[in-house]
Design an enzyme around this catalytic site. Structure first.
Site: not given
Ligand code: SAH
Length: 213
Positions: A64
């Site tokens: 993000s």
């Molecule tokens: N917090 C992260 C942001 C990653 S983007 C960071 O600091 O880098 C959001 C993430 O949510 C992605 O990796 C995606 O695969 C995950 N995601 C989406 N739907 C999900 C679900 N149902 N369960 C677990 N993870 C999920």
């Protein structure tokens, strides 16, 4: 992994720019100043790690934007020792930040390669209060519930009921909700069957998807 003076200098500038954009939570700003974001990104993006932008981390996902991380973390109002569930581990950056704020962190990721990579990195960084799980965030983590706080870092079409049920009474969840554009919601569980919602602006997240990968 090296955190050079150059990285530290770029990071200081980034955090100053985030402060100027209105973030006033000093604990969050200080933790972001200490945490090397480039550790959580591919070497190819190392030079760009201190721009206020989201970047690819593989599997079609992104780390993000720092301002978004700062806003979500400030809205969460983290206190030391709180039990926090994060949905969407991704790179592990947000989880690491929560750990640095003294929380006990449980973080879920649906993509196995991302889960494994973040788990290994967080272990290397010796942030001992973070546990990573390869799970579908729609189900939360019932065996460790209830949580003081929940943070969702992918855009959901609605607030998943299983997640709100895993909040303590008085606990709150920060979750972006919407299809193409998401509204940041702060959901507080005010009583067993009562939830209050506040809207905190528009954002764009990768989608919250069902099922494991
Ligand atoms: N917090 C992260 C942001 C990653 S983007 C960071 O600091 O880098 C959001 C993430 O949510 C992605 O990796 C995606 O695969 C995950 N995601 C989406 N739907 C999900 C679900 N149902 N369960 C677990 N993870 C999920």
């Amino acid at each position: 992994m090296k955190d050079t003076y150059r990285h530290k200098g770029l990071r200081r500038k980034l955090i100053e720019s985030i402060r100027e954009k209105g973030i006033r939570d000093e604990a969050v700003l200080e933790a972001m100043l200490q945490l090397p974001r480039h550790f959580f990104m591919d070497k190819a993006f190392e030079e760009l790690a201190y721009q206020d932008k989201a970047f690819p981390i593989g599997n079609d996902q992104t780390i993000s934007q720092p301002l978004t991380v700062a806003i979500q973390t400030s809205l969460l109002e983290v206190n030391p020792r709180e039990k926090i569930l994060e949905v969407g581990t991704g790179s592990g950056y947000q989880a690491a930040l929560l750990g640095m704020l003294g929380a006990r962190v449980y973080t879920l990721e649906r993509h196995r390669p991302l889960h494994l990579q973040a788990q290994q990195l967080l272990r290397q960084l010796k942030l001992g209060n973070i546990r990573c799980f390869h799970r579908d965030g729609f189900k939360g983590l019932p065996e460790f519930a209830p949580f003081d706080k929940i943070i969702v870092t992918a855009g959901a079409e609605e607030v998943p009921e299983k997640l709100s049920r895993q909040l303590k009474i008085g606990g709150k969840m920060v979750i972006p909700v919407g299809k193409k554009v998401q509204e940041m919601l702060v959901v507080t569980r005010t009583a067993e069957q009562e939830f209050e919602q506040l809207k905190k602006g528009s954002f764009r997240f990768v989608p919250f998807l069902k099922g494991l990968k």
